[in-house]
Design a protein around this motif. Structure first.
Motif, short mmCIF file in Angstrom:
data_model
loop_
_atom_site.label_atom_id
_atom_site.label_comp_id
_atom_site.label_asym_id
_atom_site.label_seq_id
_atom_site.Cartn_x
_atom_site.Cartn_y
_atom_site.Cartn_z
N TYR A 94 0.26 1.18 12.42
CA TYR A 94 1.54 1.86 12.18
C TYR A 94 2.47 0.92 11.40
N SER A 131 9.16 0.37 9.80
CA SER A 131 10.10 0.51 8.68
C SER A 131 9.58 -0.03 7.35
N THR A 163 7.57 1.50 5.95
CA THR A 163 7.59 2.84 5.34
C THR A 163 8.68 2.97 4.28
N LYS A 164 9.81 2.32 4.53
CA LYS A 164 10.97 2.50 3.64
C LYS A 164 10.73 1.96 2.24
N THR A 171 9.62 5.13 0.66
CA THR A 171 10.81 5.96 0.48
C THR A 171 11.60 5.48 -0.74
N ASN A 194 3.56 11.00 0.03
CA ASN A 194 2.10 10.96 0.13
C ASN A 194 1.44 11.04 -1.25
N SER A 251 -3.99 6.12 4.19
CA SER A 251 -2.68 6.17 4.84
C SER A 251 -2.16 7.60 4.84
N PHE A 257 1.74 9.67 5.67
CA PHE A 257 3.15 9.53 6.02
C PHE A 257 3.71 10.86 6.49
N THR A 316 10.35 9.65 6.71
CA THR A 316 10.89 8.78 5.66
C THR A 316 11.35 7.44 6.22
N GLY A 321 9.79 5.73 9.21
CA GLY A 321 8.79 4.92 9.91
C GLY A 321 8.92 4.99 11.42
N HIS A 328 1.42 9.15 11.42
CA HIS A 328 2.08 8.34 10.38
C HIS A 328 1.44 6.95 10.45
N VAL A 363 -1.06 3.58 8.36
CA VAL A 363 -1.47 2.86 7.16
C VAL A 363 -2.64 1.95 7.52
#
Length: 229
Positions: free
Chosen positions: A30, A33, A35-36, A39, A119, A130, A132, A135, A137, A143, A145
């Motif tokens: 996982y 953030s 993730t950002k 985004t 994605n 991965s 998602f 937005t 995380g 969600h 990776v």
């Protein structure tokens, strides 16, 4: 090789793509953030040439847990106008969850619409394993990776001029159209230390402590990702 307590990690030369160190790089993990960074990449695709344009702060932003602009900086009204550039600073330096949602809802009609763009972007840069869902995380079992996939995200984010410029800063005085909102401090405490020139942190209880960063050492540019540390 060093012993690390992260469950997966990768270190690589960003110019040659040589893998220097690997640990469970294809294991599902996982990103929290980190993730950002994705985004931000999608946001840059849409607003990279109009950074001074204003975004409208949406009601959905108030539903996000801190760290958030409305909670940690100033309790702003729905409809407040904030420039795209200031919102990018809130997203990357403060890791503001409401910034991620407000960005999504100014680019797309709905969060799922924006996540679809995320994605699509992920696949286009080589992230094959991965998926998602948010937005921000904030944890969702779907969600996820791999450390190997995050190598591609880190590389793409570092090469984006807007993301790179913002991420170099240690602090930033954030403004709305009409008032100062407060000073954001970078969550990346390594910036400027040990050759670190770029980085994004992440944490949830499920993801553990996560970091994706770039170091310039001995004439080389080295990308590093560690997950669930």
């Amino acid at each position: 090789m060093p012993e690390i307590n992260g469950s997966s990690a990768i270190s690589f030369d960003m110019d040659t793509k040589e893998l220097i160190f690997t640990k469970n790089i294809d294991a599902k993990a996982y990103p929290a953030s980190i993730t950002k960074l994705l985004t931000a990449l999608v946001f840059s695709d849409y607003y990279g040439d109009k950074k001074t344009e204003y975004l409208e702060y949406k009601q959905e932003g108030k539903l996000e847990v801190p760290y958030a602009i409305y909670w940690n900086l100033k309790n702003i009204a729905v409809g407040t106008e904030i420039s795209a550039d200031d919102m990018m600073h809130a997203l990357l330096l403060g890791s503001a969850n409401d910034a991620a949602v407000v960005i999504a809802l100014n680019v797309s009609e709905t969060i799922p619409d924006f996540v679809a763009l995320m994605n699509e972007k992920a696949k286009s840069i080589g992230m094959e394993n991965s998926n998602f869902v948010t937005t921000t995380g904030i944890h969702d079992d779907n969600h996820y990776v791999t450390a190997y996939d995050l190598m591609f995200l880190l590389d793409a984010a570092f090469k984006d001029p807007w993301i790179n410029e913002v991420s170099l800063k240690q602090t930033y005085d954030m403004m709305s159209k009409n008032q100062k909102l407060g000073t954001i401090e970078s969550k990346n405490k390594h910036i400027g230390l040990h050759g670190n020139v770029f980085g994004k942190t992440g944490y949830t209880s499920e993801a553990g402590r996560c970091f994706a960063g770039v170091y310039e050492r001995d004439g080389r540019t080295i990308g590093n990702v560690i997950l669930n540390s």
